[in-house]
Design an enzyme around this catalytic site. Structure first.
Site, PDB file in Angstrom:
ATOM      1  N   ASP A 187       1.742  -2.580   6.341  1.00 60.36           N
ATOM      2  CA  ASP A 187       0.604  -1.868   5.770  1.00 60.36           C
ATOM      3  C   ASP A 187       1.010  -0.421   5.537  1.00 60.36           C
ATOM      4  OD1 ASP A 187      -2.232  -1.509   5.037  1.00 60.36           O
ATOM      5  OD2 ASP A 187      -2.307  -0.277   6.855  1.00 60.36           O
ATOM      6  N   GLU A 282       1.054  -5.110   0.269  1.00 65.12           N
ATOM      7  CA  GLU A 282      -0.109  -5.171  -0.607  1.00 65.12           C
ATOM      8  C   GLU A 282       0.299  -4.884  -2.048  1.00 65.12           C
ATOM      9  OE1 GLU A 282      -3.941  -3.820   1.940  1.00 65.12           O
ATOM     10  OE2 GLU A 282      -2.447  -2.263   1.599  1.00 65.12           O
ATOM     11  N   ASP A 379      -4.799  -0.372  11.275  1.00 59.68           N
ATOM     12  CA  ASP A 379      -3.636  -0.576  10.415  1.00 59.68           C
ATOM     13  C   ASP A 379      -2.802  -1.765  10.881  1.00 59.68           C
ATOM     14  OD1 ASP A 379      -4.314   1.598   8.825  1.00 59.68           O
ATOM     15  OD2 ASP A 379      -3.262   3.007  10.122  1.00 59.68           O
TER      16      ASP A 379
END
Length: 427
Positions: A187, A282, A379
């Site tokens: 992340d 992502e 996170d």
């Protein structure tokens, strides 16, 4: 044979070579702009697509008429026209994200490209090397690492720290076999630069400038603003010697900051590619994330200064550059990169799979699931969810040291994720 690796070294030209390279850098910029303008004009007027082969012949004729082109190496001019061809090809390629070729400004970084056949490299000793460039002679550079392959192209460039020489090298290295390492999800954020799902602490970007450097940069920027105001008021906007010196000092500090940020990014991506067999990230749209909030005159934006600060923090972590490096490093080190949809990764519980805004109220660092009671760093929980999505998407056969849920509870209110269009059946 195409270049499959890059090598960059610090170059140390003499005083005369520095003046010649500076002049060549501005010539290269002017040649790019003229060639681009010519192509745009011919297309608008005659619908004629001009390519480098025709422009190279015109460049040969122009060398006999214009002194500033005659002094410029012919190989470098031809290389610039070929790069313009590649820029057009990337623009017309629907799979490429390049925009229409842009004109280069005077403030852009100076750069002179050469084909591999026009340069010659020799090693002086363990720490120094030399490269022979057309019309310049031997240019010394710091041999910080071995070239390690056949040189296919070379580029001499200058930034705020000085001159550099970059080589495109064909090493012939083949991708490694699958390394069989455990998967992970990463992340990328602002508060935590990178949180890996298999780790208990985030990876933070070290300060790119010291406290004294930050104070000096602020002082130089204020000094530049005063000098710009004076130049506009008393010199018709013409830059003086002191203003150019201030700009050069600011460029040196910002180049140093960029180098330190780039060093951390390379170390992070290399370690991730070597230590894991599957890496989930992502699929972020950085351009949309860093849009300005100033709005228009009729509808001005809100919290513009706060959004500008957030944009700087997002771009300072370079999520796009990290993804670019992971794409080729995972290919080289036997791992797989999977980009998953980013919808609700920060609001999805990594244990039960439910999406609930109440699980993470505000922008705190704690994630507390409102359904199963799971608590974790926000996170780290997002990185666990990213890993689970990556394993379902492209890494279900990767061995893992941790177990992801086999069946996920449907998330209430989850947005529809992007899926590949289904083929239409024809009778």
């Amino acid at each position: 044979m195409k270049a499959d690796a890059g090598r960059t070294y610090r170059a140390y030209p003499t005083g005369g070579q520095d003046r010649i390279l500076t002049g060549w850098g501005h010539t290269a910029r002017a040649l790019w702009n003229v060639a681009l303008e010519q192509r745009v004009y011919l297309w608008k007027q005659r619908r004629h697509s001009l390519r480098s082969a025709e422009q190279c012949r015109q460049l040969t004729v122009a060398r006999g008429d214009l002194d500033w082109i005659e002094d410029f190496p012919a190989q470098a001019g031809q290389q610039i026209l070929r790069q313009l061809d590649r820029s057009y090809d990337n623009f017309w390629n629907p799979a490429h994200s390049a925009r229409f070729p842009a004109r280069k400004k005077r403030g852009d970084r100076l750069s002179i490209p050469f084909p591999g056949q026009a340069v010659e490299v020799r090693k002086l000793n363990r720490r120094w090397g030399e490269v022979r460039l057309p019309k310049l002679g031997w240019l010394r550079f710091r041999l910080s690492r071995a070239v390690g392959g056949m040189i296919r192209n070379a580029t001499v460039s200058r930034d705020g720290r000085g001159w550099h020489i970059s080589f495109g090298v064909h090493t012939g290295r083949k991708p490694d076999a699958p390394n069989g390492k455990p998967p992970c999800g990463v992340d990328f954020g602002v508060a935590a630069s990178a949180y890996v799902s298999t780790e208990t602490e985030p990876r933070l970007t070290p300060p790119t400038l010291t406290a004294n450097e930050k104070r000096r940069l602020k002082h130089l920027e204020q000094k530049k603003a005063r000098q710009l105001t004076y130049a506009k008021k008393h010199q018709g906007g013409k830059y003086g010697r002191r203003l150019r010196t201030t700009i050069a000092q600011i460029a040196k500090l910002t180049a140093r900051r960029a180098a330190r940020r780039r060093d951390f990014t390379h170390k992070l991506t290399t370690d991730l590619a070597k230590s894991h067999g599957l890496i989930g990230i992502e699929d972020l749209r950085v351009k949309n994330m860093s849009k300005s909030a100033k709005g228009s005159v009729e509808a001005p934006g809100k919290n513009v200064r706060a959004k500008a600060g957030l944009n700087r923090s997002i771009l300072d972590n370079t999520p796009g550059e990290r993804r670019r490096q992971l794409e080729y490093k995972t290919h080289a080190y036997g791992s797989v990169l999977v980009a998953v949809p980013p919808f609700h990764t920060s609001r999805t519980c990594a244990r039960c799979g439910r999406v609930d805004p109440d699980s993470r109220k505000g922008c705190g660092r704690l994630f507390a699931c409102a359904h199963c009671g799971h608590e974790d760093d926000a996170d780290h929980n997002a990185s666990m969810e990213i890993e689970a999505r990556a394993r379902r998407t492209g890494g279900s056969d990767i061995n893992s040291t941790r177990s992801a849920p086999e069946a996920r509870v449907p998330a209430d209110g989850r947005r529809r994720m992007r899926e590949a269009p289904k083929p239409v059946r024809t009778s």
